[in-house]
Design a protein around this motif. Structure first.
Motif, PDB file in Angstrom:
ATOM      1  N   ILE A 143       4.355  79.882  18.540  1.00 18.65           N
ATOM      2  CA  ILE A 143       4.050  78.322  17.610  1.00 18.65           C
ATOM      3  C   ILE A 143       5.569  77.902  16.559  1.00 18.65           C
ATOM      4  CG2 ILE A 143       3.213  78.812  14.881  1.00 18.65           C
ATOM      5  CD1 ILE A 143       1.428  80.876  15.829  1.00 18.65           C
ATOM      6  N   LEU A 144       6.465  78.647  16.979  1.00 19.85           N
ATOM      7  CA  LEU A 144       8.089  78.164  16.769  1.00 19.85           C
ATOM      8  C   LEU A 144       8.783  77.167  17.487  1.00 19.85           C
ATOM      9  CD1 LEU A 144       9.638  81.800  15.058  1.00 19.85           C
ATOM     10  CD2 LEU A 144       8.975  79.656  14.070  1.00 19.85           C
ATOM     11  N   ALA A 145       7.997  77.407  18.692  1.00 16.97           N
ATOM     12  CA  ALA A 145       8.544  76.347  19.978  1.00 16.97           C
ATOM     13  C   ALA A 145       8.139  74.828  19.659  1.00 16.97           C
ATOM     14  CB  ALA A 145       8.162  77.207  20.785  1.00 16.97           C
ATOM     15  N   MET A 146       6.749  75.172  19.119  1.00 14.92           N
ATOM     16  CA  MET A 146       6.144  73.841  19.147  1.00 14.92           C
ATOM     17  C   MET A 146       6.305  73.105  17.506  1.00 14.92           C
ATOM     18  SD  MET A 146       2.034  75.684  20.140  1.00 14.92           S
ATOM     19  CE  MET A 146       1.268  76.070  21.710  1.00 14.92           C
ATOM     20  N   GLU A 147       6.345  74.063  16.579  1.00 14.71           N
ATOM     21  CA  GLU A 147       6.883  73.531  15.239  1.00 14.71           C
ATOM     22  C   GLU A 147       8.434  72.759  15.023  1.00 14.71           C
ATOM     23  OE1 GLU A 147       6.351  77.403  12.395  1.00 14.71           O
ATOM     24  OE2 GLU A 147       4.793  76.252  12.499  1.00 14.71           O
ATOM     25  N   ASP A 148       9.376  73.453  16.694  1.00 13.04           N
ATOM     26  CA  ASP A 148      10.497  73.148  16.612  1.00 13.04           C
ATOM     27  C   ASP A 148      10.730  71.562  17.631  1.00 13.04           C
ATOM     28  OD1 ASP A 148      13.047  72.924  16.473  1.00 13.04           O
ATOM     29  OD2 ASP A 148      13.299  73.609  18.689  1.00 13.04           O
ATOM     30  N   LEU A 149       8.986  71.206  18.470  1.00 18.31           N
ATOM     31  CA  LEU A 149       9.562  70.152  19.125  1.00 18.31           C
ATOM     32  C   LEU A 149       8.820  68.962  18.039  1.00 18.31           C
ATOM     33  CD1 LEU A 149       8.988  68.730  21.594  1.00 18.31           C
ATOM     34  CD2 LEU A 149       6.592  69.859  22.101  1.00 18.31           C
ATOM     35  N   GLU A 150       7.577  69.585  17.448  1.00 16.89           N
ATOM     36  CA  GLU A 150       7.258  68.360  16.272  1.00 16.89           C
ATOM     37  C   GLU A 150       8.997  67.924  15.409  1.00 16.89           C
ATOM     38  OE1 GLU A 150       4.717  66.934  16.611  1.00 16.89           O
ATOM     39  OE2 GLU A 150       4.404  67.771  18.486  1.00 16.89           O
ATOM     40  N   THR A 151       9.740  68.896  15.087  1.00 13.26           N
ATOM     41  CA  THR A 151      10.708  68.126  14.241  1.00 13.26           C
ATOM     42  C   THR A 151      11.044  67.170  14.625  1.00 13.26           C
ATOM     43  OG1 THR A 151      10.513  70.395  12.744  1.00 13.26           O
ATOM     44  CG2 THR A 151      11.882  69.011  12.406  1.00 13.26           C
ATOM     45  N   ARG A 152      11.677  67.708  15.868  1.00 13.57           N
ATOM     46  CA  ARG A 152      12.716  67.114  16.652  1.00 13.57           C
ATOM     47  C   ARG A 152      11.732  66.063  17.642  1.00 13.57           C
ATOM     48  NH1 ARG A 152      17.111  70.289  19.037  1.00 13.57           N
ATOM     49  NH2 ARG A 152      16.381  72.153  18.618  1.00 13.57           N
ATOM     50  N   LYS A 153      10.938  65.536  17.362  1.00 14.77           N
ATOM     51  CA  LYS A 153      10.369  64.134  17.339  1.00 14.77           C
ATOM     52  C   LYS A 153      10.507  63.256  16.946  1.00 14.77           C
ATOM     53  CE  LYS A 153       6.071  63.815  19.201  1.00 14.77           C
ATOM     54  NZ  LYS A 153       5.094  64.536  19.543  1.00 14.77           N
ATOM     55  N   LEU A 154      10.664  63.500  14.988  1.00 14.70           N
ATOM     56  CA  LEU A 154      11.041  62.613  14.023  1.00 14.70           C
ATOM     57  C   LEU A 154      12.450  62.294  14.015  1.00 14.70           C
ATOM     58  CD1 LEU A 154       9.183  65.490  11.048  1.00 14.70           C
ATOM     59  CD2 LEU A 154       8.348  63.115  12.447  1.00 14.70           C
ATOM     60  N   SER A 155      13.298  62.681  15.072  1.00 15.01           N
ATOM     61  CA  SER A 155      14.486  61.565  15.196  1.00 15.01           C
ATOM     62  C   SER A 155      14.240  61.375  16.880  1.00 15.01           C
ATOM     63  CB  SER A 155      15.629  63.198  14.943  1.00 15.01           C
ATOM     64  OG  SER A 155      16.512  62.054  15.849  1.00 15.01           O
ATOM     65  N   ARG A 156      14.355  59.909  16.987  1.00 13.41           N
ATOM     66  CA  ARG A 156      15.131  59.243  18.322  1.00 13.41           C
ATOM     67  C   ARG A 156      16.061  58.476  18.633  1.00 13.41           C
ATOM     68  NH1 ARG A 156       9.609  58.696  20.517  1.00 13.41           N
ATOM     69  NH2 ARG A 156       7.948  59.465  19.326  1.00 13.41           N
ATOM     70  N   ALA A 157      16.300  59.024  19.890  1.00 14.86           N
ATOM     71  CA  ALA A 157      17.100  58.714  20.268  1.00 14.86           C
ATOM     72  C   ALA A 157      17.152  57.760  21.603  1.00 14.86           C
ATOM     73  CB  ALA A 157      18.449  59.690  20.739  1.00 14.86           C
ATOM     74  N   TRP A 158      16.419  56.943  21.289  1.00 12.15           N
ATOM     75  CA  TRP A 158      16.154  56.482  22.266  1.00 12.15           C
ATOM     76  C   TRP A 158      16.511  54.702  22.343  1.00 12.15           C
ATOM     77  CZ3 TRP A 158      13.742  51.316  23.011  1.00 12.15           C
ATOM     78  CH2 TRP A 158      13.362  50.518  24.140  1.00 12.15           C
ATOM     79  N   LYS A 159      17.721  54.676  24.171  1.00 12.39           N
ATOM     80  CA  LYS A 159      18.166  53.314  23.619  1.00 12.39           C
ATOM     81  C   LYS A 159      17.617  51.950  24.422  1.00 12.39           C
ATOM     82  CE  LYS A 159      22.451  56.423  23.843  1.00 12.39           C
ATOM     83  NZ  LYS A 159      23.755  56.252  24.927  1.00 12.39           N
ATOM     84  N   ALA A 160      17.781  50.689  23.527  1.00 15.84           N
ATOM     85  CA  ALA A 160      17.161  50.017  25.021  1.00 15.84           C
ATOM     86  C   ALA A 160      18.234  49.126  26.149  1.00 15.84           C
ATOM     87  CB  ALA A 160      16.847  49.196  23.479  1.00 15.84           C
ATOM     88  N   ILE A 161      17.272  48.466  26.721  1.00 14.29           N
ATOM     89  CA  ILE A 161      17.937  47.583  27.296  1.00 14.29           C
ATOM     90  C   ILE A 161      17.852  46.563  27.213  1.00 14.29           C
ATOM     91  CG2 ILE A 161      18.290  47.318  30.318  1.00 14.29           C
ATOM     92  CD1 ILE A 161      17.059  49.686  30.634  1.00 14.29           C
ATOM     93  N   ASN A 162      19.540  45.649  27.235  1.00 13.86           N
ATOM     94  CA  ASN A 162      19.939  44.417  26.745  1.00 13.86           C
ATOM     95  C   ASN A 162      19.544  43.461  28.005  1.00 13.86           C
ATOM     96  OD1 ASN A 162      20.495  44.757  24.441  1.00 13.86           O
ATOM     97  ND2 ASN A 162      22.744  44.928  24.942  1.00 13.86           N
TER      98      ASN A 162
END
Length: 549
Positions: A143-162
């Motif tokens: 349960i802690l692993a699942m909740e930690d995943l959901e929390t981290r999904k709130l922060s995005r670090a995706w990079k767009a390609i120019n």
């Protein structure tokens, strides 16, 4: 005592990757890629010491492999990122090598200066999300692993390609893939599309030519030998690659992986049957074909997984995942055999996407046949499952005209499914979309969907034109309009009961269940009246068969 560590991982974008599709082939290509990437991560994790994949189940089945993975053991985010990108870069390399082969797409007269662009897509197409947990008991750690995943999904670090120049004709979000995409001489200050237009057209004309033969052979399906509705003179919509298309690198890759030779080189699971595009758009000698698209997802699966973890730990998660995946496998394999109505595009377990259409556009599927199948979907969902029967299902079903672009159809599916969930879950939203882009929709719980079959007009028949015409007249007289000082919706329910004998009382006593919960009486009255109105619109379009006669 050392407590076990659990790692939960996923990656994105998934829905966006699938929805950026023009052809049915693109949807399959996207699904094949996503399943392949997940399968390779699962395979690699199972080879690591002190690591075990808890879910998804059926780890040897690539098709429909979910992208959510739960692992018993410690695995770093960097390691997961490397596993994912290595496999994705291999897919890109195989597709690019095929294009660069003079026997296939390569044109000797063109300067191939796009190495950097392919490398960029290899590094920045995906974002990995990762969470870990450890507790005194295995259920607490899961349960802690699942909740930690959901929390981290709130922060995005995706990079767009120019990119510079013109954008893809499919999404408009990325640059057109052609040999000169990364040329040093491309200066945005002086770039003129007309200067590159000839080179782009040459490239796509060549791709269209070399893929034409595989397109012809793929159009001969296994199902065509079984179906009485097949027509030898059936015209297929488009080609494997149309000369007029201008695709980005990922869009081109999704198309190419559906070729058997490329799939074999990658080590990817191939399409398990012949392939035929849908003839949806109107042609000179035939009307456009209406089609039905259904997108479904289990309700509150995350909460259900936590409940199972508390009650049965690892083994409960394994059993649940196995049931879900086994159902998805059977649904995918048996849909056409049982219905003759189309095909499932993917079925990962608790989420799926499919399309209802005729392989012979001269004999399109009747909307009533599509609706009658939809009525059976919930019972199919509950079939051959024990643990999963406690998970309800929300579905968006879109009956759509032939000229609506496929990417728009998928967006309508997504919106309809979200509406079904927001209205209380365990229900279906039916949306009828016209060529203009306008639509009508109605949301109903599964246990009351049969109401459309109970319609009876003034003559005791099921001619929906009667109620549809009466509704139009009442609307013209503003009979159903409300003001804050007048919130009585008895008239609407009486009108409903007139055409659905005996159902008015049930509707009035079950408004919260059927229509939704509303604290404000005015909102409740408006919502109930609109629910009745939309029921009639949907019934007229699907059950009276006015569209495809």
């Amino acid at each position: 005592m050392t407590h076990p560590i659990y790692t939960a991982i996923t990656f994105a974008p998934v829905q966006g990757f699938i929805e950026k599709s023009r052809k049915l082939r693109d949807l399959y290509g996207a699904s094949l890629i996503l399943s392949h990437l997940s399968k390779k991560i699962v395979d690699a994790v199972n080879q690591l010491p002190n690591c075990e994949v808890i879910s998804p189940g059926l780890p040897n089945l690539e098709k429909g492999m979910p992208n959510r993975i739960l692992i018993k053991g410690e695995l770093s985010q960097d390691k997961v990122q490397r596993l994912l990108l290595d496999e994705w870069q291999k897919i890109l390399q195989v597709c690019r090598s095929w294009i660069d082969d003079p026997e296939n797409g390569k044109l000797r007269e063109l300067d191939y200066s796009w190495d950097k662009e392919w490398r960029n897509w290899g590094h920045y197409a995906w974002e990995v999300f990762w969470g870990q947990g450890s507790g005194k008991t295995e259920d607490e750690g899961i349960i802690l692993a699942m909740e930690d995943l959901e929390t981290r999904k709130l922060s995005r670090a995706w990079k767009a390609i120019n990119w510079i120049g013109e954008s893809s004709s499919l999404t408009g979000a990325d640059g057109i893939a052609f040999p000169g995409l990364g040329a040093e001489t491309r200066n945005p200050k002086h770039l003129n599309y007309s200067c590159e237009k000839k080179e782009i057209e040459q490239f796509y004309q060549r791709l269209a030519e070399v893929t034409e033969e595989v397109d012809k052979s793929d159009n001969i399906t296994e199902e065509s030998t079984e179906s009485e509705d097949e027509s030898e003179d059936e015209q297929i919509e488009g080609k494997f690659i149309d000369p007029n298309e201008k695709l980005s690198i990922p869009e081109l890759v999704k198309r190419l992986v559906t070729r058997d030779d490329i799939a074999n080189t990658i080590g990817m699971e191939k399409l398990d049957r012949g392939f035929k595009e849908i003839q949806r758009k109107p042609t000179n000698n035939r009307r456009g074909q209406w089609t039905g698209w259904f997108m479904g997802d289990g309700d509150k699966v995350g909460d259900k997984l936590k409940e199972i973890a508390r009650q049965r730990g690892e083994q409960g998660i394994k059993d649940f995942s196995y049931e879900m995946r086994n159902w998805g496998k059977n649904f995918y394999n048996n849909f056409y055999k049982e219905t003759r109505l189309g095909r499932v595009i993917y079925a990962g377990g608790d989420d799926f996407l499919g399309v209802i259409y005729s392989r012979n556009p001269r004999k399109p599927v009747k909307p009533l046949a599509a609706f009658e199948w939809l009525m059976t979907l919930r019972s199919k969902w509950r079939e051959n499952k024990q643990e999963c029967n406690q998970v309800n299902l929300s579905v968006g079903f879109v009956w759509v005209a032939g000229s609506v672009p496929q990417r728009d159809v998928l967006q309508h599916c997504r919106e309809a499914e979200k509406l079904a969930k927001s209205r209380g879950r365990n229900r279906v939203t039916i949306r009828v979309v016209f060529n203009s882009g306008q639509y009508v929709q109605w949301t109903c719980p599964w246990d009351y969907l049969h109401i459309l079959k109970k319609y009876s007009d003034r003559n005791g028949e099921s001619n929906w034109s009667h109620v549809y015409g009466d509704l139009a007249q009442l609307d013209a007289r503003h009979a159903f309009e409300f003001k804050p000082s007048a919130i009585d919706y008895k008239f609407a329910i009486e009108f409903f009961d007139l055409y659905f004998p005996g159902e008015g009382e049930y509707l009035e006593s079950h408004i919260d269940h059927l229509v939704g919960e509303y604290d404000d009486q005015y909102d409740r009255a408006v919502a109930t009246t609109n629910w009745i109105r939309n029921l009639i619109y949907i019934g007229w379009h699907l059950c009276s068969n006015p569209l495809n006669t």
